[in-house]
Motif scaffolding. Structure first.
Motif, PDB file in Angstrom:
ATOM      1  N   PRO A 192       0.804  -1.229   0.000  1.00 46.93           N
ATOM      2  CA  PRO A 192       0.000   0.000   0.000  1.00 46.93           C
ATOM      3  C   PRO A 192       0.836   1.278   0.000  1.00 46.93           C
ATOM      4  CG  PRO A 192      -0.072  -1.100   2.143  1.00 46.93           C
ATOM      5  CD  PRO A 192       0.561  -2.052   1.193  1.00 46.93           C
ATOM      6  N   ILE A 193       1.911   1.320   0.766  1.00 51.34           N
ATOM      7  CA  ILE A 193       2.729   2.532   0.824  1.00 51.34           C
ATOM      8  C   ILE A 193       3.475   2.742  -0.484  1.00 51.34           C
ATOM      9  CG2 ILE A 193       4.578   3.720   2.050  1.00 51.34           C
ATOM     10  CD1 ILE A 193       1.939   3.387   3.592  1.00 51.34           C
ATOM     11  N   THR A 194       4.025   1.665  -1.032  1.00 54.06           N
ATOM     12  CA  THR A 194       4.749   1.770  -2.303  1.00 54.06           C
ATOM     13  C   THR A 194       3.834   2.303  -3.398  1.00 54.06           C
ATOM     14  OG1 THR A 194       6.210  -0.061  -1.694  1.00 54.06           O
ATOM     15  CG2 THR A 194       6.049   0.489  -4.030  1.00 54.06           C
ATOM     16  N   PHE A 195       2.628   1.759  -3.504  1.00 54.07           N
ATOM     17  CA  PHE A 195       1.710   2.222  -4.545  1.00 54.07           C
ATOM     18  C   PHE A 195       1.184   3.625  -4.243  1.00 54.07           C
ATOM     19  CE2 PHE A 195       1.900  -2.017  -6.147  1.00 54.07           C
ATOM     20  CZ  PHE A 195       1.550  -1.908  -7.486  1.00 54.07           C
ATOM     21  N   PHE A 196       1.071   3.970  -2.976  1.00 50.87           N
ATOM     22  CA  PHE A 196       0.693   5.344  -2.629  1.00 50.87           C
ATOM     23  C   PHE A 196       1.754   6.322  -3.125  1.00 50.87           C
ATOM     24  CE2 PHE A 196       1.178   8.907   0.346  1.00 50.87           C
ATOM     25  CZ  PHE A 196      -0.067   9.499   0.234  1.00 50.87           C
ATOM     26  N   LEU A 197       3.030   6.001  -2.893  1.00 51.32           N
ATOM     27  CA  LEU A 197       4.117   6.875  -3.348  1.00 51.32           C
ATOM     28  C   LEU A 197       4.099   7.028  -4.870  1.00 51.32           C
ATOM     29  CD1 LEU A 197       7.030   5.512  -1.109  1.00 51.32           C
ATOM     30  CD2 LEU A 197       5.753   7.632  -0.773  1.00 51.32           C
ATOM     31  N   ILE A 198       3.899   5.910  -5.562  1.00 54.59           N
ATOM     32  CA  ILE A 198       3.881   5.951  -7.026  1.00 54.59           C
ATOM     33  C   ILE A 198       2.684   6.750  -7.530  1.00 54.59           C
ATOM     34  CG2 ILE A 198       3.620   4.537  -9.092  1.00 54.59           C
ATOM     35  CD1 ILE A 198       5.206   2.342  -7.634  1.00 54.59           C
ATOM     36  N   THR A 199       1.512   6.505  -6.951  1.00 55.74           N
ATOM     37  CA  THR A 199       0.298   7.195  -7.402  1.00 55.74           C
ATOM     38  C   THR A 199       0.399   8.701  -7.187  1.00 55.74           C
ATOM     39  OG1 THR A 199      -1.040   5.239  -6.889  1.00 55.74           O
ATOM     40  CG2 THR A 199      -2.203   7.347  -7.112  1.00 55.74           C
ATOM     41  N   ILE A 200       0.821   9.124  -6.007  1.00 56.45           N
ATOM     42  CA  ILE A 200       0.926  10.559  -5.727  1.00 56.45           C
ATOM     43  C   ILE A 200       1.963  11.200  -6.640  1.00 56.45           C
ATOM     44  CG2 ILE A 200       1.508  12.277  -3.975  1.00 56.45           C
ATOM     45  CD1 ILE A 200      -1.179  10.902  -3.594  1.00 56.45           C
ATOM     46  N   SER A 201       3.074  10.508  -6.895  1.00 58.56           N
ATOM     47  CA  SER A 201       4.100  11.054  -7.782  1.00 58.56           C
ATOM     48  C   SER A 201       3.544  11.266  -9.186  1.00 58.56           C
ATOM     49  CB  SER A 201       5.317  10.118  -7.834  1.00 58.56           C
ATOM     50  OG  SER A 201       5.930  10.014  -6.578  1.00 58.56           O
ATOM     51  N   VAL A 202       2.803  10.283  -9.694  1.00 53.77           N
ATOM     52  CA  VAL A 202       2.228  10.403 -11.036  1.00 53.77           C
ATOM     53  C   VAL A 202       1.215  11.550 -11.080  1.00 53.77           C
ATOM     54  CG1 VAL A 202       0.780   9.253 -12.746  1.00 53.77           C
ATOM     55  CG2 VAL A 202       2.631   7.993 -11.622  1.00 53.77           C
ATOM     56  N   VAL A 203       0.334  11.612 -10.088  1.00 55.01           N
ATOM     57  CA  VAL A 203      -0.698  12.656 -10.067  1.00 55.01           C
ATOM     58  C   VAL A 203      -0.068  14.044  -9.977  1.00 55.01           C
ATOM     59  CG1 VAL A 203      -2.605  13.630  -8.715  1.00 55.01           C
ATOM     60  CG2 VAL A 203      -2.478  11.155  -9.113  1.00 55.01           C
ATOM     61  N   VAL A 204       0.878  14.224  -9.067  1.00 53.79           N
ATOM     62  CA  VAL A 204       1.515  15.532  -8.898  1.00 53.79           C
ATOM     63  C   VAL A 204       2.251  15.937 -10.161  1.00 53.79           C
ATOM     64  CG1 VAL A 204       3.341  16.773  -7.662  1.00 53.79           C
ATOM     65  CG2 VAL A 204       1.680  15.404  -6.389  1.00 53.79           C
ATOM     66  N   THR A 205       2.970  14.993 -10.775  1.00 58.72           N
ATOM     67  CA  THR A 205       3.717  15.313 -11.994  1.00 58.72           C
ATOM     68  C   THR A 205       2.775  15.691 -13.131  1.00 58.72           C
ATOM     69  OG1 THR A 205       5.502  13.815 -11.338  1.00 58.72           O
ATOM     70  CG2 THR A 205       5.392  14.444 -13.657  1.00 58.72           C
ATOM     71  N   LEU A 206       1.652  14.985 -13.267  1.00 59.80           N
ATOM     72  CA  LEU A 206       0.676  15.343 -14.302  1.00 59.80           C
ATOM     73  C   LEU A 206       0.077  16.725 -14.047  1.00 59.80           C
ATOM     74  CD1 LEU A 206      -1.240  11.973 -14.846  1.00 59.80           C
ATOM     75  CD2 LEU A 206       0.328  13.118 -16.433  1.00 59.80           C
ATOM     76  N   MET A 207      -0.226  17.025 -12.791  1.00 57.39           N
ATOM     77  CA  MET A 207      -0.785  18.334 -12.465  1.00 57.39           C
ATOM     78  C   MET A 207       0.205  19.445 -12.792  1.00 57.39           C
ATOM     79  SD  MET A 207      -2.543  17.327  -8.809  1.00 57.39           S
ATOM     80  CE  MET A 207      -2.769  19.028  -8.337  1.00 57.39           C
ATOM     81  N   ILE A 208       1.472  19.218 -12.480  1.00 58.39           N
ATOM     82  CA  ILE A 208       2.491  20.232 -12.761  1.00 58.39           C
ATOM     83  C   ILE A 208       2.687  20.393 -14.266  1.00 58.39           C
ATOM     84  CG2 ILE A 208       4.950  20.745 -12.541  1.00 58.39           C
ATOM     85  CD1 ILE A 208       4.829  19.430  -9.775  1.00 58.39           C
ATOM     86  N   THR A 209       2.647  19.267 -14.995  1.00 56.37           N
ATOM     87  CA  THR A 209       2.803  19.333 -16.449  1.00 56.37           C
ATOM     88  C   THR A 209       1.664  20.108 -17.088  1.00 56.37           C
ATOM     89  OG1 THR A 209       3.953  17.196 -16.437  1.00 56.37           O
ATOM     90  CG2 THR A 209       3.058  17.956 -18.538  1.00 56.37           C
ATOM     91  N   LEU A 210       0.452  19.850 -16.639  1.00 58.23           N
ATOM     92  CA  LEU A 210      -0.698  20.595 -17.160  1.00 58.23           C
ATOM     93  C   LEU A 210      -0.632  22.065 -16.792  1.00 58.23           C
ATOM     94  CD1 LEU A 210      -3.558  18.019 -16.449  1.00 58.23           C
ATOM     95  CD2 LEU A 210      -2.469  18.538 -18.642  1.00 58.23           C
ATOM     96  N   ASP A 211       0.088  22.374 -15.714  1.00 53.86           N
ATOM     97  CA  ASP A 211       0.268  23.757 -15.303  1.00 53.86           C
ATOM     98  C   ASP A 211       1.440  24.407 -16.038  1.00 53.86           C
ATOM     99  OD1 ASP A 211      -0.698  25.839 -13.598  1.00 53.86           O
ATOM    100  OD2 ASP A 211       1.115  25.639 -12.382  1.00 53.86           O
ATOM    101  N   ASN A 212       2.005  23.647 -17.032  1.00 55.87           N
ATOM    102  CA  ASN A 212       3.123  24.129 -17.846  1.00 55.87           C
ATOM    103  C   ASN A 212       4.378  24.415 -17.034  1.00 55.87           C
ATOM    104  OD1 ASN A 212       1.615  24.061 -20.279  1.00 55.87           O
ATOM    105  ND2 ASN A 212       0.636  25.999 -19.704  1.00 55.87           N
ATOM    106  N   ASN A 213       4.505  23.795 -15.871  1.00 61.78           N
ATOM    107  CA  ASN A 213       5.695  23.968 -15.041  1.00 61.78           C
ATOM    108  C   ASN A 213       5.978  25.429 -14.709  1.00 61.78           C
ATOM    109  OD1 ASN A 213       6.453  21.263 -14.693  1.00 61.78           O
ATOM    110  ND2 ASN A 213       7.354  21.218 -16.730  1.00 61.78           N
ATOM    111  N   ASP A 214       4.955  26.266 -14.758  1.00 63.65           N
ATOM    112  CA  ASP A 214       5.149  27.672 -14.389  1.00 63.65           C
ATOM    113  C   ASP A 214       5.307  27.784 -12.876  1.00 63.65           C
ATOM    114  OD1 ASP A 214       5.023  28.512 -16.984  1.00 63.65           O
ATOM    115  OD2 ASP A 214       2.837  28.788 -16.947  1.00 63.65           O
TER     116      ASP A 214
END
Length: 311
Positions: free
Chosen positions: A106-128
């Motif tokens: 559960p912790i390993t997949f939590f780390l992976i999931t949050i990393s993917v979500v945060v990175t996608l959110m930042i990418t959609l924000d154009n890394n500004d």
């Protein structure tokens, strides 16, 4: 394998087998028509084994021989225990699912999931200079000429935003950065989380994250420069910490069944030092080394405490 001779009872044959074992001579004992055949495995050991058999027949109960037989028995028992332990470990690995899912990690997949979500959110924000600064160790904004402005005293954390000590590990700046880090997060997490239990694994990850993030914020290598910078991100500091823990723990306590192939060790250590050359561009080298050293230290702590003499 060469036939050495025979003895008339099983007890004598087993004692002689243990005697040869104490002399580092590999042998075998087989029943045959009321007697016991003695076999020597290695051809080069035959002369010594013949001399030992003659000595054994002449005085099978001499004190010196009894001492050697006892040593051979102890060595045989120790080898049997090692063989049984090796079989137990192999069976345990076979019983373990080949690919562990979220239910096991559960912790390993939590780390992976949050990393993917945060990175996608930042990418959609154009890394500004917007959403990304909510996850970095200190909030920053442009100050002109490719410079940034931020509070060097970590004012946000002092003001209660404690999560900033950890959240930089979820920030990744491109797909390769994300996939590379998540691959090792899964590999090392699958090794450690089931053994440590999820809450211990989480505590370790938090320690590694906070230590590597603070080290990267204050220090830059190479060269060794004390220059504060909040723009770093990535799970690699934690990954190198997990790698260091598994590597050292496997060396110090192999009975736990935690270890890495030599190729993986060479790959990780090679990448750790190759990043210092700058060939991969800007890399959080301080976070890598800080996490790695902390992971090695955590792995060494328990065996060191066990070696302390009892009061």
């Amino acid at each position: 394998m060469r036939h050495l001779g025979t003895l008339d009872t099983e007890a004598k044959a087993r004692r002689f087998h243990d005697y040869l074992l104490s002399q580092k001579i590999a042998s075998r004992v087989d029943p045959a028509d009321g007697v016991w055949d003695l076999w020597v495995i290695e051809e080069d050991d035959v002369p010594r084994a013949r001399a030992a058999l003659e000595e054994f027949r002449n005085d099978p109960s001499s004190p010196e021989l009894e001492k050697q037989v006892a040593q051979g028995q102890a060595l045989r028992v120790a080898r049997q225990k090692q063989a049984l332990e090796a079989v137990r470990r192999r069976l345990e690995v076979r019983r373990r699912p080949a690919i562990l899912g979220a239910g096991h990690l559960p912790i390993t997949f939590f780390l992976i999931t949050i990393s993917v979500v945060v990175t996608l959110m930042i990418t959609l924000d154009n890394n500004d200079y917007g959403l990304i600064t909510d996850f970095t160790i200190a909030s920053f904004e442009p100050a002109g000429n490719d410079r940034i402005r931020f509070y060097t005293d970590l004012r946000e954390i002092r003001g209660g935003e404690i999560w900033r000590l950890v959240t930089p590990i979820f920030v990744h700046y491109d797909a390769f950065h994300l996939l590379f880090n998540m691959y090792w997060t899964y590999i090392f997490g699958a090794m450690l989380e089931p053994r440590l239990r999820s809450w211990r694994f989480l505590v370790m990850v938090l320690f590694l994250a906070v230590f590597s993030n603070l080290a990267e914020f204050y220090v830059k290598i190479p060269p060794l420069v004390f220059d504060k910078d909040p723009t770093f991100g990535g799970m690699s500091g934690v990954d190198f910490g997990l790698f260091g823990f598994i590597w050292i723990k496997g060396r110090l306590e192999p009975r736990l069944g935690i270890g890495l192939p030599d190729l993986t060790v060479y790959l990780m250590l090679g990448f750790l030092f190759l990043c210092l050359t700058g060939i991969f561009g800007p890399i959080a080298n301080t976070a890598h080394f800080a996490g790695f050293l902390l992971g090695c230290g955590l792995a060494a702590m328990r065996p060191l405490t066990r070696r302390r003499p009892a009061r």
